[in-house]
Scaffold this motif. Structure first.
Motif, PDB file in Angstrom:
ATOM      1  N   ALA A 176      -8.491 -46.408 -63.008  1.00 32.90           N
ATOM      2  CA  ALA A 176      -7.750 -45.509 -62.903  1.00 32.90           C
ATOM      3  C   ALA A 176      -6.731 -46.046 -61.999  1.00 32.90           C
ATOM      4  CB  ALA A 176      -8.182 -44.322 -62.300  1.00 32.90           C
ATOM      5  N   ASP A 177      -6.823 -46.665 -60.791  1.00 32.04           N
ATOM      6  CA  ASP A 177      -6.117 -47.374 -60.011  1.00 32.04           C
ATOM      7  C   ASP A 177      -5.145 -48.149 -60.491  1.00 32.04           C
ATOM      8  OD1 ASP A 177      -7.055 -45.669 -57.836  1.00 32.04           O
ATOM      9  OD2 ASP A 177      -8.421 -47.042 -57.175  1.00 32.04           O
ATOM     10  N   LYS A 178      -5.487 -49.054 -61.409  1.00 32.88           N
ATOM     11  CA  LYS A 178      -4.739 -50.120 -62.092  1.00 32.88           C
ATOM     12  C   LYS A 178      -3.735 -49.287 -63.047  1.00 32.88           C
ATOM     13  CE  LYS A 178      -8.567 -53.278 -61.960  1.00 32.88           C
ATOM     14  NZ  LYS A 178      -9.537 -53.978 -62.740  1.00 32.88           N
ATOM     15  N   VAL A 179      -4.048 -48.308 -63.302  1.00 31.50           N
ATOM     16  CA  VAL A 179      -3.006 -47.648 -64.391  1.00 31.50           C
ATOM     17  C   VAL A 179      -1.713 -47.159 -63.307  1.00 31.50           C
ATOM     18  CG1 VAL A 179      -2.582 -45.539 -66.096  1.00 31.50           C
ATOM     19  CG2 VAL A 179      -4.978 -46.951 -65.697  1.00 31.50           C
ATOM     20  N   PRO A 180      -0.525 -47.239 -64.111  1.00 31.90           N
ATOM     21  CA  PRO A 180       0.584 -46.753 -63.238  1.00 31.90           C
ATOM     22  C   PRO A 180       0.447 -45.400 -62.981  1.00 31.90           C
ATOM     23  CG  PRO A 180       1.120 -48.230 -64.900  1.00 31.90           C
ATOM     24  CD  PRO A 180      -0.318 -47.926 -65.104  1.00 31.90           C
ATOM     25  N   GLY A 181       1.032 -45.006 -61.793  1.00 30.60           N
ATOM     26  CA  GLY A 181       1.236 -43.492 -61.500  1.00 30.60           C
ATOM     27  C   GLY A 181      -0.001 -42.972 -60.757  1.00 30.60           C
ATOM     28  N   ASP A 182       0.050 -41.682 -59.950  1.00 30.22           N
ATOM     29  CA  ASP A 182      -1.017 -41.354 -59.234  1.00 30.22           C
ATOM     30  C   ASP A 182      -1.457 -40.013 -59.924  1.00 30.22           C
ATOM     31  OD1 ASP A 182       0.959 -39.435 -58.762  1.00 30.22           O
ATOM     32  OD2 ASP A 182       0.525 -39.325 -56.638  1.00 30.22           O
ATOM     33  N   LEU A 183      -2.639 -39.778 -59.616  1.00 31.87           N
ATOM     34  CA  LEU A 183      -3.315 -38.540 -60.070  1.00 31.87           C
ATOM     35  C   LEU A 183      -2.682 -37.318 -60.063  1.00 31.87           C
ATOM     36  CD1 LEU A 183      -5.912 -37.037 -61.306  1.00 31.87           C
ATOM     37  CD2 LEU A 183      -6.824 -36.943 -58.766  1.00 31.87           C
ATOM     38  N   ALA A 184      -1.995 -36.893 -58.985  1.00 26.27           N
ATOM     39  CA  ALA A 184      -1.061 -35.622 -58.830  1.00 26.27           C
ATOM     40  C   ALA A 184       0.080 -35.814 -59.726  1.00 26.27           C
ATOM     41  CB  ALA A 184      -0.567 -35.343 -57.231  1.00 26.27           C
ATOM     42  N   LYS A 185       0.464 -36.770 -59.823  1.00 26.59           N
ATOM     43  CA  LYS A 185       1.657 -37.017 -60.818  1.00 26.59           C
ATOM     44  C   LYS A 185       1.225 -36.792 -62.228  1.00 26.59           C
ATOM     45  CE  LYS A 185       5.460 -39.672 -62.375  1.00 26.59           C
ATOM     46  NZ  LYS A 185       6.196 -41.025 -62.208  1.00 26.59           N
ATOM     47  N   ALA A 186       0.124 -37.425 -62.646  1.00 25.10           N
ATOM     48  CA  ALA A 186      -0.279 -37.090 -63.890  1.00 25.10           C
ATOM     49  C   ALA A 186      -0.817 -35.604 -64.161  1.00 25.10           C
ATOM     50  CB  ALA A 186      -1.551 -38.011 -63.981  1.00 25.10           C
ATOM     51  N   GLN A 187      -1.565 -34.890 -63.181  1.00 29.88           N
ATOM     52  CA  GLN A 187      -1.709 -33.617 -63.362  1.00 29.88           C
ATOM     53  C   GLN A 187      -0.484 -32.848 -63.435  1.00 29.88           C
ATOM     54  OE1 GLN A 187      -4.126 -33.621 -59.751  1.00 29.88           O
ATOM     55  NE2 GLN A 187      -6.115 -32.658 -61.022  1.00 29.88           N
ATOM     56  N   ARG A 188       0.692 -33.124 -62.737  1.00 29.96           N
ATOM     57  CA  ARG A 188       1.748 -32.264 -62.933  1.00 29.96           C
ATOM     58  C   ARG A 188       2.594 -32.414 -64.492  1.00 29.96           C
ATOM     59  NH1 ARG A 188       2.620 -34.265 -57.919  1.00 29.96           N
ATOM     60  NH2 ARG A 188       4.140 -35.734 -58.687  1.00 29.96           N
ATOM     61  N   GLN A 189       2.303 -33.564 -64.971  1.00 27.25           N
ATOM     62  CA  GLN A 189       2.836 -33.854 -66.062  1.00 27.25           C
ATOM     63  C   GLN A 189       1.963 -33.458 -67.253  1.00 27.25           C
ATOM     64  OE1 GLN A 189       2.879 -38.097 -65.550  1.00 27.25           O
ATOM     65  NE2 GLN A 189       5.400 -38.112 -65.449  1.00 27.25           N
ATOM     66  N   LEU A 190       0.675 -33.385 -67.055  1.00 28.90           N
ATOM     67  CA  LEU A 190      -0.282 -32.996 -67.951  1.00 28.90           C
ATOM     68  C   LEU A 190       0.027 -31.372 -68.107  1.00 28.90           C
ATOM     69  CD1 LEU A 190      -3.572 -34.509 -67.544  1.00 28.90           C
ATOM     70  CD2 LEU A 190      -2.133 -34.317 -69.652  1.00 28.90           C
ATOM     71  N   THR A 191       0.496 -30.469 -66.888  1.00 28.22           N
ATOM     72  CA  THR A 191       0.738 -29.190 -67.048  1.00 28.22           C
ATOM     73  C   THR A 191       2.079 -28.719 -67.744  1.00 28.22           C
ATOM     74  OG1 THR A 191      -0.113 -28.842 -64.620  1.00 28.22           O
ATOM     75  CG2 THR A 191       1.513 -27.297 -65.445  1.00 28.22           C
ATOM     76  N   LEU A 192       2.933 -29.773 -67.790  1.00 27.88           N
ATOM     77  CA  LEU A 192       3.957 -29.636 -68.554  1.00 27.88           C
ATOM     78  C   LEU A 192       3.728 -29.892 -69.931  1.00 27.88           C
ATOM     79  CD1 LEU A 192       7.330 -29.261 -69.226  1.00 27.88           C
ATOM     80  CD2 LEU A 192       7.382 -31.793 -68.525  1.00 27.88           C
TER      81      LEU A 192
END
Length: 164
Positions: A105-121
């Motif tokens: 997961a650390d190798k994938v661009p972006g952080d967890l919080a940002k991914a969660q916000r984008q998933l919410t949308l």
């Protein structure tokens, strides 16, 4: 169901943000094969219908426009679904108890919080696009009515007579 039921249940049962994300992510991952099968069925049946109606699409007024809009909505829904899956995988790996998953997961661009916000949308974008497809499908059903087809035939005959 996912946005309203699964995610809300994960919030109630999870306790912490990580646990909530993990529960929700696991549920969405289990749903992914069903969603993929639904997408495949939609694409195969849509291609078949488009092929069967190719003359009507070419000749009947506004059918080409509604078909183009439906293809655009379908392509957008597919892209949004794929993007949602990428985000979901990021959350799944980042919230895993397995250290190797977290490293990945650390190798994938972006952080967890940002991914969660984008998933919410995105959990609302995908069903909204799908609703657009349903509306266009209903419109196309109306366009198949004999009264709609006969009106179009009369318009073509009138145009032909004025040219002749």
């Amino acid at each position: 169901m996912g946005a309203v039921g699964l995610n809300r249940a994960a919030e109630l049962e999870g306790g912490s943000n990580k646990a909530t994300a993990r529960i929700s992510s696991t549920g969405w991952a289990k749903w992914a094969p069903v969603g993929a099968a639904a997408v495949a069925a939609h694409l195969v049946s849509g291609a078949g219908l488009l092929n069967a109606n190719k003359e009507r699409v070419a000749q009947q007024r506004s059918v080409a426009a509604s078909s183009a809009a439906k293809i655009a909505f379908t392509a957008s829904a597919l892209a949004a679904t794929a993007y949602t899956r990428v985000l979901g995988k990021k959350v799944d790996l980042a919230t895993s108890d397995n250290p190797e998953d977290r490293e990945t997961a650390d190798k994938v661009p972006g952080d967890l919080a940002k991914a969660q916000r984008q998933l919410t949308l995105m959990q609302w974008v995908v069903p909204s696009l799908t609703a657009g497809i349903v509306v266009l499908t209903a419109l196309q059903g109306e366009q198949q009515r004999p009264s709609q087809q006969s009106q179009d035939l009369l318009r073509r005959v009138a145009r032909f007579r004025t040219r002749a």
